[in-house]
Design a protein around this motif. Structure first.
Motif, PDB file in Angstrom:
ATOM      1  N   ALA A 108       0.446 -17.989   9.322  1.00 54.19           N
ATOM      2  CA  ALA A 108      -0.845 -17.398   8.936  1.00 54.19           C
ATOM      3  C   ALA A 108      -0.748 -16.707   7.575  1.00 54.19           C
ATOM      4  O   ALA A 108      -1.690 -16.748   6.779  1.00 54.19           O
ATOM      5  N   SER A 109       0.389 -16.084   7.309  1.00 56.54           N
ATOM      6  CA  SER A 109       0.581 -15.381   6.043  1.00 56.54           C
ATOM      7  C   SER A 109       0.578 -16.340   4.862  1.00 56.54           C
ATOM      8  O   SER A 109      -0.027 -16.066   3.808  1.00 56.54           O
ATOM      9  N   ARG A 110       1.233 -17.473   5.003  1.00 52.31           N
ATOM     10  CA  ARG A 110       1.232 -18.480   3.930  1.00 52.31           C
ATOM     11  C   ARG A 110      -0.156 -19.097   3.758  1.00 52.31           C
ATOM     12  O   ARG A 110      -0.549 -19.478   2.646  1.00 52.31           O
ATOM     13  N   LEU A 111      -0.883 -19.213   4.868  1.00 58.74           N
ATOM     14  CA  LEU A 111      -2.247 -19.733   4.778  1.00 58.74           C
ATOM     15  C   LEU A 111      -3.141 -18.759   4.011  1.00 58.74           C
ATOM     16  O   LEU A 111      -4.003 -19.186   3.229  1.00 58.74           O
ATOM     17  N   LEU A 112      -2.944 -17.463   4.203  1.00 62.65           N
ATOM     18  CA  LEU A 112      -3.710 -16.467   3.457  1.00 62.65           C
ATOM     19  C   LEU A 112      -3.460 -16.598   1.959  1.00 62.65           C
ATOM     20  O   LEU A 112      -4.389 -16.463   1.156  1.00 62.65           O
ATOM     21  N   LEU A 113      -2.233 -16.865   1.588  1.00 65.58           N
ATOM     22  CA  LEU A 113      -1.899 -17.017   0.173  1.00 65.58           C
ATOM     23  C   LEU A 113      -2.679 -18.168  -0.451  1.00 65.58           C
ATOM     24  O   LEU A 113      -3.101 -18.096  -1.608  1.00 65.58           O
ATOM     25  N   ARG A 114      -2.896 -19.227   0.340  1.00 66.54           N
ATOM     26  CA  ARG A 114      -3.592 -20.407  -0.178  1.00 66.54           C
ATOM     27  C   ARG A 114      -5.103 -20.361   0.063  1.00 66.54           C
ATOM     28  O   ARG A 114      -5.881 -20.924  -0.705  1.00 66.54           O
ATOM     29  N   PRO A 133       1.755 -12.721   0.960  1.00 68.06           N
ATOM     30  CA  PRO A 133       1.009 -12.341  -0.246  1.00 68.06           C
ATOM     31  C   PRO A 133       1.554 -11.108  -0.947  1.00 68.06           C
ATOM     32  O   PRO A 133       1.601 -11.059  -2.177  1.00 68.06           O
ATOM     33  N   LEU A 134       1.995 -10.097  -0.182  1.00 63.06           N
ATOM     34  CA  LEU A 134       2.492  -8.883  -0.817  1.00 63.06           C
ATOM     35  C   LEU A 134       3.909  -9.039  -1.343  1.00 63.06           C
ATOM     36  O   LEU A 134       4.397  -8.180  -2.085  1.00 63.06           O
ATOM     37  N   SER A 135       4.574 -10.133  -0.975  1.00 62.44           N
ATOM     38  CA  SER A 135       5.895 -10.440  -1.527  1.00 62.44           C
ATOM     39  C   SER A 135       5.801 -11.392  -2.712  1.00 62.44           C
ATOM     40  O   SER A 135       6.816 -11.768  -3.287  1.00 62.44           O
ATOM     41  N   THR A 136       4.578 -11.780  -3.057  1.00 60.85           N
ATOM     42  CA  THR A 136       4.328 -12.717  -4.153  1.00 60.85           C
ATOM     43  C   THR A 136       3.684 -11.965  -5.311  1.00 60.85           C
ATOM     44  O   THR A 136       2.532 -11.530  -5.210  1.00 60.85           O
ATOM     45  N   PRO A 137       4.409 -11.755  -6.409  1.00 63.12           N
ATOM     46  CA  PRO A 137       3.902 -10.911  -7.499  1.00 63.12           C
ATOM     47  C   PRO A 137       2.487 -11.241  -7.960  1.00 63.12           C
ATOM     48  O   PRO A 137       1.674 -10.340  -8.184  1.00 63.12           O
ATOM     49  N   ALA A 138       2.192 -12.517  -8.104  1.00 69.54           N
ATOM     50  CA  ALA A 138       0.867 -12.883  -8.610  1.00 69.54           C
ATOM     51  C   ALA A 138      -0.245 -12.557  -7.621  1.00 69.54           C
ATOM     52  O   ALA A 138      -1.397 -12.318  -8.017  1.00 69.54           O
ATOM     53  N   ALA A 139       0.078 -12.537  -6.334  1.00 73.49           N
ATOM     54  CA  ALA A 139      -0.936 -12.285  -5.312  1.00 73.49           C
ATOM     55  C   ALA A 139      -1.054 -10.813  -4.946  1.00 73.49           C
ATOM     56  O   ALA A 139      -2.059 -10.391  -4.365  1.00 73.49           O
ATOM     57  N   PHE A 140      -0.039 -10.039  -5.268  1.00 77.82           N
ATOM     58  CA  PHE A 140      -0.003  -8.636  -4.848  1.00 77.82           C
ATOM     59  C   PHE A 140      -1.245  -7.845  -5.258  1.00 77.82           C
ATOM     60  O   PHE A 140      -1.847  -7.155  -4.423  1.00 77.82           O
ATOM     61  N   PRO A 141      -1.672  -7.897  -6.532  1.00 73.72           N
ATOM     62  CA  PRO A 141      -2.821  -7.069  -6.942  1.00 73.72           C
ATOM     63  C   PRO A 141      -4.085  -7.359  -6.144  1.00 73.72           C
ATOM     64  O   PRO A 141      -4.903  -6.459  -5.926  1.00 73.72           O
ATOM     65  N   HIS A 142      -4.255  -8.603  -5.725  1.00 75.04           N
ATOM     66  CA  HIS A 142      -5.452  -8.969  -4.968  1.00 75.04           C
ATOM     67  C   HIS A 142      -5.371  -8.493  -3.526  1.00 75.04           C
ATOM     68  O   HIS A 142      -6.369  -8.016  -2.962  1.00 75.04           O
ATOM     69  N   HIS A 143      -4.208  -8.591  -2.906  1.00 74.65           N
ATOM     70  CA  HIS A 143      -4.089  -8.328  -1.472  1.00 74.65           C
ATOM     71  C   HIS A 143      -3.671  -6.903  -1.126  1.00 74.65           C
ATOM     72  O   HIS A 143      -3.879  -6.467   0.016  1.00 74.65           O
ATOM     73  N   TRP A 144      -3.097  -6.170  -2.065  1.00 70.01           N
ATOM     74  CA  TRP A 144      -2.657  -4.804  -1.776  1.00 70.01           C
ATOM     75  C   TRP A 144      -3.810  -3.887  -1.352  1.00 70.01           C
ATOM     76  O   TRP A 144      -3.692  -3.175  -0.343  1.00 70.01           O
ATOM     77  N   PRO A 145      -4.935  -3.870  -2.061  1.00 73.59           N
ATOM     78  CA  PRO A 145      -6.038  -3.009  -1.609  1.00 73.59           C
ATOM     79  C   PRO A 145      -6.520  -3.347  -0.205  1.00 73.59           C
ATOM     80  O   PRO A 145      -6.825  -2.442   0.589  1.00 73.59           O
ATOM     81  N   ALA A 146      -6.578  -4.631   0.132  1.00 69.91           N
ATOM     82  CA  ALA A 146      -7.015  -5.028   1.474  1.00 69.91           C
ATOM     83  C   ALA A 146      -6.014  -4.576   2.524  1.00 69.91           C
ATOM     84  O   ALA A 146      -6.393  -4.125   3.618  1.00 69.91           O
ATOM     85  N   PHE A 147      -4.734  -4.678   2.191  1.00 72.35           N
ATOM     86  CA  PHE A 147      -3.722  -4.233   3.152  1.00 72.35           C
ATOM     87  C   PHE A 147      -3.818  -2.731   3.394  1.00 72.35           C
ATOM     88  O   PHE A 147      -3.753  -2.264   4.536  1.00 72.35           O
ATOM     89  N   THR A 148      -3.940  -1.949   2.331  1.00 79.40           N
ATOM     90  CA  THR A 148      -3.976  -0.491   2.513  1.00 79.40           C
ATOM     91  C   THR A 148      -5.199  -0.061   3.317  1.00 79.40           C
ATOM     92  O   THR A 148      -5.110   0.863   4.139  1.00 79.40           O
TER      93      THR A 148
END
Length: 245
Positions: free
Chosen positions: A116-122, A152-167
């Protein structure tokens, strides 16, 4: 996938089966096949049959999951992991069905933290579904919603997009009393801190008093001593009801 099912059965060891069943407190049947062997057998079956298209992937997954056998269900999750690029956003419905039928971290962590995590990245449109999972009372579905942020949070390019949603997702869960939820929060924060220690520290410090000990210990594992000490000091100000043993 009959050949894979047969190979899993023939590769089993009764002693390993009993040990694993007791360790997981599992009600499933266990053949006693270790994870590296399961991955090898799935890889061999994939090479034999060739890459699966979407309809065949889903039918093979369901066929492997249907028996109440631990190893065939693990194999189903590994098969999805190997074909995650074939999955579509709407396949979160299938993943949710499997997660609700899992009842163990051994299946949940693979299905949520990897597939599911890899699917979120895509497919970022899956985010709303995963955040809903995190609000559910069932501990395994809640854990799943948290773990979907791992990749996503382990992927530098995706981090800025997904970090706010995670927090936003994680903040109200910090006081959840259950070990598997607390550990999941710490696991994701620990992984995120490897490449984004400042962001993790800045967010977690004011929340440390609300978090459990296991979440704190996981979060600070890769932080520098000064940041770790500051978080530990803040954590000591917590209210008694959020302490864990």
């Amino acid at each position: 996938m009959d050949d894979l099912t047969k190979a899993l059965r023939e590769s089993g060891d009764p002693r390993t089966a009993e040990q694993t069943r007791r360790y997981l407190k599992s009600t499933l049947h266990h053949h006693g096949v270790r994870m590296p062997t399961i991955r090898t057998l799935v890889a061999e079956a994939t090479r034999t049959h060739g890459p699966l298209d979407h309809p065949h992937l889903l039918s093979c997954t369901r066929a492997l999951w249907r028996p109440e056998v631990h190893e065939t269900r693990i194999a189903a999750a590994v098969l999805l992991e190997r074909h995650v690029d074939v999955l579509k956003a709407e396949d979160t419905a299938l993943l949710e069905d499997l997660l609700r039928d899992s009842d163990t971290w051994a299946l949940v962590d693979l299905l949520a933290g990897s597939v599911a995590s890899r699917l979120l990245l895509r497919e970022p449109t899956t985010l709303d579904t995963y955040r809903r999972w995190a609000t559910e009372e069932d501990q395994w579905i809640r854990r799943s919603g948290i773990l979907t942020f791992l990749v996503p949070l382990s992927t530098p390019a995706a981090f800025p997009h997904h970090w706010p949603a995670f927090t936003r997702t994680a903040a109200p869960l910090l006081t959840d009393p259950r070990f598997f939820v607390r550990k999941a929060l710490g696991w994701v924060l620990r992984q995120a801190s490897r490449k984004h220690p400042a962001e993790v520290y800045d967010w977690f410090l004011p929340h440390a008093a609300d978090a459990s000990g296991i979440t704190v210990r996981e979060t600070i594992r890769h932080l520098d001593p000064a940041r770790s000490e500051a978080i530990l000091k803040a954590h000591k100000q917590q209210k008694p009801q959020v302490k864990d043993s």
